[in-house]
Design a protein around this motif. Sequence first.
Motif, mmCIF file in Angstrom:
data_model
loop_
_atom_site.group_PDB
_atom_site.id
_atom_site.type_symbol
_atom_site.label_atom_id
_atom_site.label_comp_id
_atom_site.label_asym_id
_atom_site.label_seq_id
_atom_site.Cartn_x
_atom_site.Cartn_y
_atom_site.Cartn_z
ATOM 1 N N GLU A 508 5.112 2.185 7.814
ATOM 2 C CA GLU A 508 5.902 2.748 9.076
ATOM 3 C C GLU A 508 4.395 3.178 9.654
ATOM 4 O OE1 GLU A 508 7.858 6.051 7.258
ATOM 5 O OE2 GLU A 508 9.715 4.532 6.906
ATOM 6 N N ASP A 509 3.123 3.313 9.212
ATOM 7 C CA ASP A 509 1.976 3.585 9.426
ATOM 8 C C ASP A 509 1.423 2.632 10.213
ATOM 9 O OD1 ASP A 509 1.329 2.324 7.150
ATOM 10 O OD2 ASP A 509 0.545 4.788 6.836
ATOM 11 N N GLY A 510 2.413 1.460 9.614
ATOM 12 C CA GLY A 510 1.533 0.137 10.583
ATOM 13 C C GLY A 510 0.433 -1.384 9.711
ATOM 14 N N GLN A 511 0.791 -0.363 8.124
ATOM 15 C CA GLN A 511 -0.681 -0.981 7.488
ATOM 16 C C GLN A 511 0.281 -2.206 5.783
ATOM 17 O OE1 GLN A 511 -3.926 -0.387 7.179
ATOM 18 N NE2 GLN A 511 -3.228 0.942 8.636
ATOM 19 N N PRO A 512 -0.173 -3.940 6.406
ATOM 20 C CA PRO A 512 -0.087 -4.593 5.273
ATOM 21 C C PRO A 512 -0.266 -3.969 4.029
ATOM 22 C CG PRO A 512 -1.834 -4.992 6.388
ATOM 23 C CD PRO A 512 -1.654 -3.783 6.865
ATOM 24 N N SER A 513 0.846 -3.261 3.099
ATOM 25 C CA SER A 513 1.431 -2.403 1.691
ATOM 26 C C SER A 513 1.353 -3.796 1.409
ATOM 27 C CB SER A 513 1.871 -1.538 1.910
ATOM 28 O OG SER A 513 3.503 -2.252 2.310
ATOM 29 N N GLU A 514 1.743 -4.582 0.913
ATOM 30 C CA GLU A 514 1.977 -5.619 0.180
ATOM 31 C C GLU A 514 -0.081 -6.407 -0.012
ATOM 32 O OE1 GLU A 514 3.887 -5.557 -1.520
ATOM 33 O OE2 GLU A 514 5.757 -4.485 -0.757
ATOM 34 N N LEU A 515 0.002 -7.026 1.739
ATOM 35 C CA LEU A 515 -1.115 -6.983 1.080
ATOM 36 C C LEU A 515 -2.542 -6.905 0.802
ATOM 37 C CD1 LEU A 515 -2.546 -9.704 1.749
ATOM 38 C CD2 LEU A 515 -2.845 -9.246 4.157
ATOM 39 N N VAL A 516 -2.196 -5.242 1.149
ATOM 40 C CA VAL A 516 -3.220 -4.807 0.791
ATOM 41 C C VAL A 516 -3.786 -4.384 -1.002
ATOM 42 C CG1 VAL A 516 -4.341 -2.197 0.477
ATOM 43 C CG2 VAL A 516 -3.645 -3.274 2.925
ATOM 44 N N PHE A 517 -2.394 -4.385 -1.169
ATOM 45 C CA PHE A 517 -2.454 -3.936 -2.563
ATOM 46 C C PHE A 517 -2.396 -5.473 -3.597
ATOM 47 C CE2 PHE A 517 0.504 -2.214 -6.603
ATOM 48 C CZ PHE A 517 -0.376 -2.808 -7.256
ATOM 49 N N PHE A 518 -1.636 -6.276 -2.859
ATOM 50 C CA PHE A 518 -2.891 -7.719 -3.647
ATOM 51 C C PHE A 518 -4.160 -7.938 -3.763
ATOM 52 C CE2 PHE A 518 -2.667 -11.754 -3.653
ATOM 53 C CZ PHE A 518 -2.090 -12.547 -5.052
ATOM 54 N N MET A 519 -5.017 -7.180 -2.705
ATOM 55 C CA MET A 519 -6.116 -7.634 -2.836
ATOM 56 C C MET A 519 -6.672 -7.075 -3.937
ATOM 57 S SD MET A 519 -7.299 -7.452 1.772
ATOM 58 C CE MET A 519 -5.991 -8.388 2.662
ATOM 59 N N LYS A 520 -5.958 -6.351 -3.892
ATOM 60 C CA LYS A 520 -6.438 -5.256 -5.076
ATOM 61 C C LYS A 520 -6.384 -6.138 -6.272
ATOM 62 C CE LYS A 520 -5.521 -0.129 -2.855
ATOM 63 N NZ LYS A 520 -5.416 0.427 -3.207
ATOM 64 N N ILE A 521 -5.867 -6.377 -6.913
ATOM 65 C CA ILE A 521 -5.807 -7.404 -7.461
ATOM 66 C C ILE A 521 -6.474 -8.258 -7.640
ATOM 67 C CG2 ILE A 521 -3.639 -8.230 -8.943
ATOM 68 C CD1 ILE A 521 -1.558 -6.731 -7.279
ATOM 69 N N ILE A 522 -6.596 -9.142 -7.058
ATOM 70 C CA ILE A 522 -7.220 -10.807 -7.293
ATOM 71 C C ILE A 522 -8.687 -10.858 -7.498
ATOM 72 C CG2 ILE A 522 -9.301 -11.750 -5.225
ATOM 73 C CD1 ILE A 522 -6.485 -11.723 -3.033
ATOM 74 N N PRO A 523 -9.599 -9.099 -8.280
ATOM 75 C CA PRO A 523 -9.989 -9.702 -8.972
ATOM 76 C C PRO A 523 -9.831 -9.490 -10.658
ATOM 77 C CG PRO A 523 -10.832 -7.598 -7.350
ATOM 78 C CD PRO A 523 -9.404 -7.921 -7.233
ATOM 79 N N TYR A 524 -8.764 -9.605 -10.934
ATOM 80 C CA TYR A 524 -7.940 -9.366 -11.596
ATOM 81 C C TYR A 524 -7.344 -10.659 -11.844
ATOM 82 C CZ TYR A 524 -9.613 -4.648 -11.528
ATOM 83 O OH TYR A 524 -10.145 -3.287 -12.124
ATOM 84 N N LEU A 525 -6.933 -11.867 -11.247
ATOM 85 C CA LEU A 525 -6.272 -12.774 -11.071
ATOM 86 C C LEU A 525 -7.977 -13.967 -11.872
ATOM 87 C CD1 LEU A 525 -4.088 -12.310 -8.101
ATOM 88 C CD2 LEU A 525 -4.144 -11.750 -10.375
ATOM 89 N N ARG A 526 -8.145 -13.533 -12.792
ATOM 90 C CA ARG A 526 -9.165 -15.013 -13.084
ATOM 91 C C ARG A 526 -8.860 -15.325 -14.578
ATOM 92 N NH1 ARG A 526 -13.895 -13.466 -13.970
ATOM 93 N NH2 ARG A 526 -14.685 -15.293 -14.105
#
Length: 573
Positions: A508-526
Motif C-alpha cells: 500500500e505504501d508503494g514498496q515491493p514487499s515480496e522482492l525486498v523480503f526475498f533479497m534478505k533471503i538470498i545470502p542463505y540460498l547457497r
Amino acid sequence: MGSVMDPLGIFFAITGTKGNKLLFRYPFENTESRKTRGINPYSLIVTEDVQNNRSNSPDSSADSKRSSRSSSLVEDVGAPSGTQRLRSLTDKTLEHIFAYNIKPALYNQKFEVKIDDILFVGHPMQVPANGNRSWRANSGDKSTADSSQPPLTPTSNAPPSTRDTNSSTNSANVSQSGTSMFHVVFALRAEDITAFIVESYHRLSLKLALAVSHEEERCQYLAVNVKSLNGSAEFAENISANALVKTSPYSMALEKNPLAILLQRVYDDLVRDGTTSVRVNDWVQVNFCLLPRIHRNLDLSEAALTEHVMKMRPYHGLLLLDEQDVTNDLPIDSSSTLVRFIRIVSPLSNFQQLAMEAGVTLKQIFSMAGHLIYWAKARLIFPVCETNVYALSSDASTKVLSDTVDEFARRFSDLSLLEILSDFSMPQPMRDMISPFSENIDTGKLTQIVIWCLRKELLMQLHTFVYLVPQDVQDLHYLQNESLNWLSLPYAIRDTINAIPAAAAITEDGQPSELVFFMKIIPYLRGRTHLEEMMFNLNVKRSQLTTVLDKFREVLVTTVYEDPNIQNFHKTL
C-alpha cells in the motif's frame, strides 16, 4: 571398536632412596598359574642382564632377545595383540623402563615408549619435598588441560631454568617417605591407535599424578600407600619363601591398599565404559572420558566436539539417551541448576523454552547441554514436532531377529518395529504417518515412537536446503561467494528474478514487499543453510518463509538431507 582403545594394563612405579620399584600392575598374572603351566621343551634359557640391557655374551645379544620373545609368544598363543608381549615383560624389565631410566630432567614431562606392539604412556611426577610446592606439571602441551574439569596445577617456587640446571639438587629433594618420583603408566596397543587417544591417556595419567601429589602435600597420602605396597611385597615374598606356590604381591595389595584399588577401578572402568570417575583419597575428584570410545567415533577429536557444541542454537533441543542413567551418575555435590535442568529436559522443547522454564540464561543452558553432550549422556536434536521430516537412518539395523526388535515389542506391544521403519523408508513429515483410520496409533504415541527410534539411532531428521539456480544458468560460481547478496548476483540472474510476477507485487505504501523480503533471503540460498536456521537469523515464522520461497520457486532448487553438523558428529563406525 572399543578393544582398539582399551588399555592393556596400568602400572605404578616409584624412584627413591631405596631404589626403583614397580609397586603395582593390573591386570596381573598369578604366579601360581604360570608355575603350573607346561614348560616349552624347545625354548632357550637365556641369562640376561636387565639392568644394563645386555646379555653376558655380547655376541649372543640378538639371539637372546629373539629366543626370549619367541618363547613368550609360544606360551601366549591366541591372546589379543599386545597382550602376549606385555605378559613376557617381567616386573624387573618394567621397573627398569618406568623408573630407572627416568632421570630428574625428565620429571613432570610426557612419557612415551614403544616396545614392539605395545605403547607405554605416562607422566612421571616429582614428589613434593618436605611439604613444599617445589614441583610443577609441565607436560609441554596445552592439550593436557581438560575442558570439562581443569586439573590442579600448583605453581613452582623456582623458575624452569633453575630446575633444569640443578638436576642434582632436584634428585636430592625427596619426600619424607624417601620417594623422589612416582609414575602412573598405561599400556596401549600400538597398532591403529591415533595420536588423540595417546594424548587422552597421557592427560589421565597427569590428572591422577596431580591428584596424588596434592594429597601427598596435604596428608602424606603417597608415603602411606608406598609403605603399604612395600609391606605387601615383603609379606608376599616371605610367604612364597616358605611355601611351594608363590603369592602375588599385587593380589595382596588389592585387599587393603587404597591406591591399588583406585588404579584397578580406573582400568576396569575404562575397559567397560570408556569413562571413569574416582575420588583420590576421598578428596580430589578425577573425571575422565575417552571421547572416541563413548561417542563410537574413532575420528572424533576435542576440536570436533567443541565445534559441534559451539553450533548450538536456541531452536535446538536435547535428547537424553537414558534419563535414569544420567541421574544416577550425577555426583552428590552436583549443581542444583543442573539437576533441575535434567528434570525438565524434553525432546519436545527447544533451548529457549527450557531457559524460560528453568529460570536461567541461554548461556547457562548451552553450558549444561554441552556438558551432557561431552559425556555422551545426551544428543543435540531439533525438537520433535509434526512438521519434522524423518527417514530411516543409513546405519539402522533391519534384522527381523534382534534385541532392538524385542525391546520395541516390550515397549510398544501392539506395534511392529519393522513396520514402523518401513513407513519411514521414504522421507516424509511425521504428521503424514498417522492414518485417520488407524486404531493403534495416534499423535502422542507416534511421538513417543519417534523419540525412542532417535535414541536408538534408527531414524534421522532431514532438513530443507535451498539453492538459487535459475533455469538455463550454466555458470554457478556465484554460489561460492561467502558474502552472496543481491548486488553480487550476475545481471542476468537479477533480470530473471525481476521478471517473476511476485517481484512486481507492491504494498500500500508503494514498496515491493515480496522482492525486498526475498533479497534478505538470498545470502542463505547457497545450499548450506536449512529453513530452521533461516527462520532464526531472519526472525520470521515458517509460514512467512515458505510463502516467499514458494512464490520465487522458478529460480530455486530445493533438496533435503541431514544437518551436516549433526550428521558428521554422530557418524558411527
